[in-house]
Design an enzyme around this catalytic site. Structure first.
Site, PDB file in Angstrom:
ATOM      1  N   HIS A 127      -0.486  -1.834  -2.387  1.00 41.40           N
ATOM      2  CA  HIS A 127       0.250  -3.103  -2.358  1.00 41.40           C
ATOM      3  C   HIS A 127       0.166  -3.836  -3.688  1.00 41.40           C
ATOM      4  CE1 HIS A 127      -0.240  -3.062   2.300  1.00 41.40           C
ATOM      5  NE2 HIS A 127       0.696  -2.242   1.871  1.00 41.40           N
ATOM      6  N   CYS A 163      10.217 -15.161 -18.629  1.00 47.63           N
ATOM      7  CA  CYS A 163      10.191 -13.952 -19.451  1.00 47.63           C
ATOM      8  C   CYS A 163      10.727 -14.274 -20.852  1.00 47.63           C
ATOM      9  CB  CYS A 163      11.086 -12.902 -18.774  1.00 47.63           C
ATOM     10  SG  CYS A 163      11.362 -11.418 -19.736  1.00 47.63           S
ATOM     11  N   CYS A 166      14.285 -12.149 -21.130  1.00 50.10           N
ATOM     12  CA  CYS A 166      15.536 -12.457 -20.410  1.00 50.10           C
ATOM     13  C   CYS A 166      15.505 -13.839 -19.778  1.00 50.10           C
ATOM     14  CB  CYS A 166      15.797 -11.386 -19.339  1.00 50.10           C
ATOM     15  SG  CYS A 166      14.721 -11.552 -17.903  1.00 50.10           S
ATOM     16  N   ASN A 229     -15.138  -1.803  10.970  1.00 48.08           N
ATOM     17  CA  ASN A 229     -14.385  -3.044  11.068  1.00 48.08           C
ATOM     18  C   ASN A 229     -15.135  -4.066  11.909  1.00 48.08           C
ATOM     19  OD1 ASN A 229     -11.757  -4.016  10.051  1.00 48.08           O
ATOM     20  ND2 ASN A 229     -11.399  -4.510  12.202  1.00 48.08           N
ATOM     21  N   ALA A 231     -13.710  -6.449  13.827  1.00 46.20           N
ATOM     22  CA  ALA A 231     -13.048  -6.621  15.132  1.00 46.20           C
ATOM     23  C   ALA A 231     -12.537  -5.262  15.617  1.00 46.20           C
ATOM     24  CB  ALA A 231     -11.881  -7.596  14.979  1.00 46.20           C
TER      25      ALA A 231
HETATM   26  C1  BV8 Z   1       8.048  -1.777   3.741  1.00 48.14           C
HETATM   27  C2  BV8 Z   1       0.264  -7.646  -0.747  1.00 48.14           C
HETATM   28  C3  BV8 Z   1      10.004  -0.506   3.528  1.00 48.14           C
HETATM   29  C4  BV8 Z   1       0.668  -9.066  -0.939  1.00 48.14           C
HETATM   30  C5  BV8 Z   1       0.689  -7.062   1.580  1.00 48.14           C
HETATM   31  C6  BV8 Z   1      10.880  -5.489   9.504  1.00 48.14           C
HETATM   32  C7  BV8 Z   1      11.538  -5.629   8.281  1.00 48.14           C
HETATM   33  C8  BV8 Z   1      10.986  -5.142   7.105  1.00 48.14           C
HETATM   34  C9  BV8 Z   1       9.777  -4.503   7.134  1.00 48.14           C
HETATM   35  C10 BV8 Z   1       9.158  -4.406   8.356  1.00 48.14           C
HETATM   36  C11 BV8 Z   1       9.676  -4.865   9.538  1.00 48.14           C
HETATM   37  N1  BV8 Z   1       8.796  -4.600  10.535  1.00 48.14           N
HETATM   38  C12 BV8 Z   1       7.743  -3.987  10.030  1.00 48.14           C
HETATM   39  C13 BV8 Z   1       7.967  -3.855   8.729  1.00 48.14           C
HETATM   40  C14 BV8 Z   1       7.138  -3.263   7.797  1.00 48.14           C
HETATM   41  C15 BV8 Z   1       6.267  -4.349   7.208  1.00 48.14           C
HETATM   42  C16 BV8 Z   1       5.144  -4.573   8.191  1.00 48.14           C
HETATM   43  O1  BV8 Z   1       4.361  -3.686   8.413  1.00 48.14           O
HETATM   44  N2  BV8 Z   1       5.078  -5.758   8.801  1.00 48.14           N
HETATM   45  C17 BV8 Z   1       4.019  -5.994   9.761  1.00 48.14           C
HETATM   46  C18 BV8 Z   1       3.626  -7.462   9.722  1.00 48.14           C
HETATM   47  C19 BV8 Z   1       4.472  -5.541  11.130  1.00 48.14           C
HETATM   48  N3  BV8 Z   1       5.802  -3.750   5.990  1.00 48.14           N
HETATM   49  C20 BV8 Z   1       6.454  -3.983   4.853  1.00 48.14           C
HETATM   50  O2  BV8 Z   1       7.323  -4.828   4.704  1.00 48.14           O
HETATM   51  C21 BV8 Z   1       6.031  -3.078   3.703  1.00 48.14           C
HETATM   52  N4  BV8 Z   1       7.196  -2.560   3.069  1.00 48.14           N
HETATM   53  O3  BV8 Z   1       7.950  -1.527   4.908  1.00 48.14           O
HETATM   54  O4  BV8 Z   1       9.055  -1.320   2.921  1.00 48.14           O
HETATM   55  C22 BV8 Z   1      11.085  -1.434   3.973  1.00 48.14           C
HETATM   56  C23 BV8 Z   1      11.717  -2.202   3.018  1.00 48.14           C
HETATM   57  C24 BV8 Z   1      12.743  -3.020   3.431  1.00 48.14           C
HETATM   58  C25 BV8 Z   1      13.102  -3.083   4.788  1.00 48.14           C
HETATM   59  C26 BV8 Z   1      12.421  -2.316   5.729  1.00 48.14           C
HETATM   60  C27 BV8 Z   1      11.396  -1.497   5.322  1.00 48.14           C
HETATM   61  C28 BV8 Z   1       5.241  -3.854   2.681  1.00 48.14           C
HETATM   62  C29 BV8 Z   1       3.910  -4.258   3.294  1.00 48.14           C
HETATM   63  C30 BV8 Z   1       3.005  -4.811   2.200  1.00 48.14           C
HETATM   64  C31 BV8 Z   1       2.925  -6.317   2.289  1.00 48.14           C
HETATM   65  N5  BV8 Z   1       1.951  -6.816   1.313  1.00 48.14           N
HETATM   66  N6  BV8 Z   1      -0.183  -7.424   0.637  1.00 48.14           N
HETATM   67  C32 BV8 Z   1      -0.518  -9.989  -0.903  1.00 48.14           C
HETATM   68  O5  BV8 Z   1      -1.668  -9.538  -0.763  1.00 48.14           O
HETATM   69  O6  BV8 Z   1      -0.287 -11.196  -1.051  1.00 48.14           O
HETATM   70  S1  BV8 Z   1       0.134  -6.823   3.158  1.00 48.14           S
HETATM   71  C33 BV8 Z   1      -1.362  -7.621   3.387  1.00 48.14           C
HETATM   72  O7  BV8 Z   1      -1.589  -7.674   4.780  1.00 48.14           O
HETATM   73  C34 BV8 Z   1      -2.542  -6.859   2.895  1.00 48.14           C
HETATM   74  O8  BV8 Z   1      -2.319  -6.202   1.697  1.00 48.14           O
HETATM   75  C35 BV8 Z   1      -2.830  -5.905   4.001  1.00 48.14           C
HETATM   76  O9  BV8 Z   1      -2.240  -4.670   3.764  1.00 48.14           O
HETATM   77  C36 BV8 Z   1      -2.097  -6.450   5.161  1.00 48.14           C
HETATM   78  C37 BV8 Z   1      -2.953  -6.555   6.384  1.00 48.14           C
HETATM   79  O10 BV8 Z   1      -4.074  -7.128   6.037  1.00 48.14           O
HETATM   80  P1  BV8 Z   1      -5.506  -6.379   6.237  1.00 48.14           P
HETATM   81  O11 BV8 Z   1      -5.932  -5.827   4.951  1.00 48.14           O
HETATM   82  O12 BV8 Z   1      -5.513  -5.444   7.395  1.00 48.14           O
HETATM   83  O13 BV8 Z   1      -6.254  -7.645   6.552  1.00 48.14           O
HETATM   84  P2  BV8 Z   1      -6.270  -8.341   7.912  1.00 48.14           P
HETATM   85  O14 BV8 Z   1      -6.589  -9.744   7.630  1.00 48.14           O
HETATM   86  O15 BV8 Z   1      -5.041  -8.015   8.697  1.00 48.14           O
HETATM   87  O16 BV8 Z   1      -7.463  -7.629   8.644  1.00 48.14           O
HETATM   88  C38 BV8 Z   1      -8.733  -7.665   8.058  1.00 48.14           C
HETATM   89  C39 BV8 Z   1      -9.631  -6.909   9.010  1.00 48.14           C
HETATM   90  O17 BV8 Z   1     -10.932  -6.903   8.430  1.00 48.14           O
HETATM   91  C40 BV8 Z   1      -9.741  -7.569  10.358  1.00 48.14           C
HETATM   92  O18 BV8 Z   1      -9.558  -6.591  11.372  1.00 48.14           O
HETATM   93  C41 BV8 Z   1     -11.181  -8.123  10.387  1.00 48.14           C
HETATM   94  O19 BV8 Z   1     -11.793  -7.972  11.665  1.00 48.14           O
HETATM   95  C42 BV8 Z   1     -11.881  -7.206   9.417  1.00 48.14           C
HETATM   96  N7  BV8 Z   1     -13.015  -7.801   8.725  1.00 48.14           N
HETATM   97  C43 BV8 Z   1     -13.177  -9.083   8.331  1.00 48.14           C
HETATM   98  N8  BV8 Z   1     -14.369  -9.207   7.691  1.00 48.14           N
HETATM   99  C44 BV8 Z   1     -14.942  -7.971   7.682  1.00 48.14           C
HETATM  100  C45 BV8 Z   1     -14.082  -7.078   8.344  1.00 48.14           C
HETATM  101  N9  BV8 Z   1     -14.368  -5.775   8.510  1.00 48.14           N
HETATM  102  C46 BV8 Z   1     -15.552  -5.335   8.025  1.00 48.14           C
HETATM  103  N10 BV8 Z   1     -16.427  -6.126   7.372  1.00 48.14           N
HETATM  104  C47 BV8 Z   1     -16.165  -7.451   7.194  1.00 48.14           C
HETATM  105  N11 BV8 Z   1     -17.061  -8.222   6.549  1.00 48.14           N
HETATM  106 ZN    ZN Z   2      12.742 -10.338 -18.227  1.00 51.12          ZN
END
Ligand code: BV8
Ligand code: ZN
Length: 262
Positions: A127, A163, A166, A229, A231
């Site tokens: 990402h 930029c 541009c 994890n 949770a």
């Molecule tokens: C894509 C960067 C193709 C930015 C991130 C409808 C239309 C379009 C797309 C979609 C759609 N439906 C679904 C999709 C796909 C969509 C998607 O999956 N949506 C989800 C919400 C359903 N995905 C996309 O859009 C991807 N691109 O599909 O392109 C496309 C293109 C156009 C049209 C269609 C398709 C792009 C996804 C990337 C988004 N960018 N990050 C930024 O960081 O600001 S995602 C971001 O959230 C993170 O990077 C991470 O990947 C994601 C989830 O977060 P997690 O890392 O899992 O963190 P989270 O908080 O959820 O969980 C943390 C866990 O840790 C918890 O379980 C917790 O219990 C645990 N924890 C906490 N503390 C600890 C621990 N575990 C252990 N030890 C601890 N101490």
């Molecule tokens: Zn530019």
């Protein structure tokens, strides 16, 4: 499924054996691996200035279109948080594991550089990272100014730079919802998920695709899967070993008991 929680955590003998025998281990990390470094996860409630915003509402091209200063301000705040954070024992344990297993592919969904600062040399950022802003017009990379390390002067809105080529706005170098993942990184990690004989998921809710499909491919291939994890996730019942608890405690324990002499 073999569920162990910290406190009662004893690494199952079968897992020790599987790690020692593994030819190719994939480790996929999410925001939870950086939580013990003080960086909030995507599902945590945001704090302070950002309390009333949901990350998924800010991490989109549309949000940047509508309010570039708000989105750029959020990422600059996160960049400052990352600059002040230190890798935790989960990052260092993953680095140590990478030095011991025959082959490791390390992939992260995180946009911080804590794996690199813990010493992992090859990190596949699915990402993107906050360290690589670029021009939203011509795509030219932008050298972000050294990040202020103090929290003072935090402000909600920061106009993004323009930029020099541009004149378009500079944007964060991350993959937003609705955007494609970097082709090369995705191909490498997708191939690794299809080739590996052991897949470890650390600190991710496994909800965001296509990254969330990687563990599911390993499960479908019936290779040994491990989830570390805090949770439970919807994958719990299909994973070989669910080690529930903080990654910063479990991973060092795992490395220590699999490689006691090192
Ligand atoms: C894509 C960067 C193709 C930015 C991130 C409808 C239309 C379009 C797309 C979609 C759609 N439906 C679904 C999709 C796909 C969509 C998607 O999956 N949506 C989800 C919400 C359903 N995905 C996309 O859009 C991807 N691109 O599909 O392109 C496309 C293109 C156009 C049209 C269609 C398709 C792009 C996804 C990337 C988004 N960018 N990050 C930024 O960081 O600001 S995602 C971001 O959230 C993170 O990077 C991470 O990947 C994601 C989830 O977060 P997690 O890392 O899992 O963190 P989270 O908080 O959820 O969980 C943390 C866990 O840790 C918890 O379980 C917790 O219990 C645990 N924890 C906490 N503390 C600890 C621990 N575990 C252990 N030890 C601890 N101490
Ligand atoms: Zn530019």
């Amino acid at each position: 499924m073999d569920v162990r929680t910290v406190g009662a955590l004893r690494i199952p003998e079968e897992l020790r054996g599987a790690l020692r025998a593994a030819e190719h281990v994939v480790v996929l990390t999410g925001a939870g691996v950086s939580a013990e470094s003080g960086l909030s996860t995507f599902r945590d409630r945001q704090t302070g200035l950002w309390e009333r915003f949901k990350p998924e509402d800010l991490a989109t091209a549309g949000a940047f279109e509508r309010d570039p200063a708000l989105v750029w301000g959020w990422y600059e705040w996160r960049r400052a948080q990352i600059a002040r954070a230190l890798p935790n024992s989960a990052h260092t344990a993953i680095k140590a594991l990478g030095e011991r297993v025959r082959l490791m592919t390390l992939a992260t969904q995180n946009v911080d550089d804590l794996h690199e600062r813990a010493g992992s040399t090859v990190v596949h950022h699915l990402h993107g990272t906050v360290a690589d802003p670029f021009c939203s017009g011509c795509g030219r990379p932008f050298q972000a100014p050294q990040q202020r390390r103090d929290a003072s002067g935090e402000q909600l809105h920061l106009e993004p730079p323009r930029c020099s080529d541009c004149g378009a706005r500079i944007r964060p170098g991350v993959v937003w919802f609705g955007e494609m993942l970097p082709r090369r990184e995705w191909d490498i990690v997708e191939r690794a998920a299809m080739d590996c004989d052991l897949f470890i998921s650390v600190g991710t809710s496994a909800l965001v695709y296509p990254a969330a499909s990687l563990m599911r491919r390993a499960i479908a291939r019936r290779v040994t899967t491990v989830q570390i994890n805090l949770a439970h996730t919807e994958l719990d019942s299909r994973i070989t070993f669910v080690l529930r608890g903080p990654a910063g405690s479990i991973l060092p324990e795992l490395v220590k008991c699999v490689y006691p002499d090192q």
